[in-house]
Design an enzyme around this catalytic site. Sequence first.
Site, PDB file in Angstrom:
ATOM      1  N   LYS A 172      31.887 -29.952 -51.064  1.00 45.57           N
ATOM      2  CA  LYS A 172      32.457 -29.872 -49.726  1.00 45.57           C
ATOM      3  C   LYS A 172      31.409 -30.176 -48.669  1.00 45.57           C
ATOM      4  O   LYS A 172      30.247 -29.806 -48.810  1.00 45.57           O
ATOM      5  CB  LYS A 172      33.033 -28.472 -49.492  1.00 45.57           C
ATOM      6  CG  LYS A 172      34.362 -28.224 -50.194  1.00 45.57           C
ATOM      7  CD  LYS A 172      34.947 -26.896 -49.765  1.00 45.57           C
ATOM      8  CE  LYS A 172      36.324 -26.683 -50.371  1.00 45.57           C
ATOM      9  NZ  LYS A 172      36.915 -25.390 -49.961  1.00 45.57           N
ATOM     10  N   HIS A 189      41.642 -25.092 -60.587  1.00 48.71           N
ATOM     11  CA  HIS A 189      40.958 -24.055 -59.820  1.00 48.71           C
ATOM     12  C   HIS A 189      40.935 -22.728 -60.575  1.00 48.71           C
ATOM     13  O   HIS A 189      39.983 -21.952 -60.445  1.00 48.71           O
ATOM     14  CB  HIS A 189      41.631 -23.874 -58.457  1.00 48.71           C
ATOM     15  CG  HIS A 189      40.678 -23.491 -57.369  1.00 48.71           C
ATOM     16  ND1 HIS A 189      39.614 -24.289 -57.001  1.00 48.71           N
ATOM     17  CD2 HIS A 189      40.594 -22.384 -56.588  1.00 48.71           C
ATOM     18  CE1 HIS A 189      38.933 -23.694 -56.028  1.00 48.71           C
ATOM     19  NE2 HIS A 189      39.505 -22.536 -55.771  1.00 48.71           N
ATOM     20  N   HIS A 233      29.219 -22.499 -52.812  1.00 49.72           N
ATOM     21  CA  HIS A 233      29.760 -21.761 -51.669  1.00 49.72           C
ATOM     22  C   HIS A 233      28.732 -21.710 -50.541  1.00 49.72           C
ATOM     23  O   HIS A 233      27.587 -21.321 -50.767  1.00 49.72           O
ATOM     24  CB  HIS A 233      30.120 -20.326 -52.074  1.00 49.72           C
ATOM     25  CG  HIS A 233      31.319 -20.230 -52.957  1.00 49.72           C
ATOM     26  ND1 HIS A 233      31.591 -19.139 -53.740  1.00 49.72           N
ATOM     27  CD2 HIS A 233      32.338 -21.111 -53.177  1.00 49.72           C
ATOM     28  CE1 HIS A 233      32.717 -19.342 -54.408  1.00 49.72           C
ATOM     29  NE2 HIS A 233      33.186 -20.524 -54.081  1.00 49.72           N
TER      30      HIS A 233
END
Length: 293
Positions: A170, A235, A261
């Site tokens: 991400k 997921h 994360h």
Amino acid sequence: MADDRALVDRFLDMLSAEAGASRHTIAAYRNDLARAAETLGGLGSVSAGDVSRLGSSWAELAPSTVARRSAALRRFFGFLLDEGLRRDDPSSALPRPRLERPLPRILDEEEVRRMFEAAEDRAASGEANAVRNLALLELLYGSGLRASELVGLPRGAVRPEQPFLMVRGKGDKDRLVPISTRAQAGVGKWMEHVPSAALWLFPSGKSHLSRVRLFQIVRAMAADAGIAPERVSPHVLRHAFATHLLSGGADLRVLQSLLGHADIATTQIYTHVDSARLVELVNARHPLATRGR
């Protein structure tokens, strides 16, 4: 409205240049700001009273959607204030829904074992799709990759002499992810079926395997293992990777790095999933555990 578009463009340019926001993030911010502008008739000069109207117009939206739109506006108004384009910040009037982070769905270790046994039985035939599916499963559960990260791996991502993958996650941020020897072996067998001219590790048509197709493959593998398909997704396997690592004694900071994360608060949800094991760990390992009364 033209002035609004110019302000939004400046704001998004800042997000891209200074915060390193991805194209997906930029598009999401642009969409949220455009929707708010439609409701309020503009953004640049709205008052706190104007902004308070959003609460009623968003009443039917999910709390997560309201939180996301509020966050976009809060950041936008903060930018205008910092740049001297506004003298006040009306974001205090934005709705603040209370969000309860749902616990992730997971599979227990026995269910994962059954998925692997079924996938290995099919791959033993040497049929290309069965070999590919086992390689996908190895990388999802063995390295905790996101679906988008997995399908977007380049052809040369996995190398026999290299125990790590370089993954772009991400926000277009790169991270190193360990790959097990059995995953390397599974991918090695799959590579025998991948055309040498292919750009992707899991090619499909003119591009790579889509996330939708990956979702379908994973559910089919769950059904083969006698597990309700609706319980399983890429997921869910990523969650299983994290929870089972934590059960095995992995450090939360290490897990944060492996999962990619940005905020450890996101990783901490797994402590709730495995709370019984953490209580046992404190009772067994804390210095006071062995201290007599």
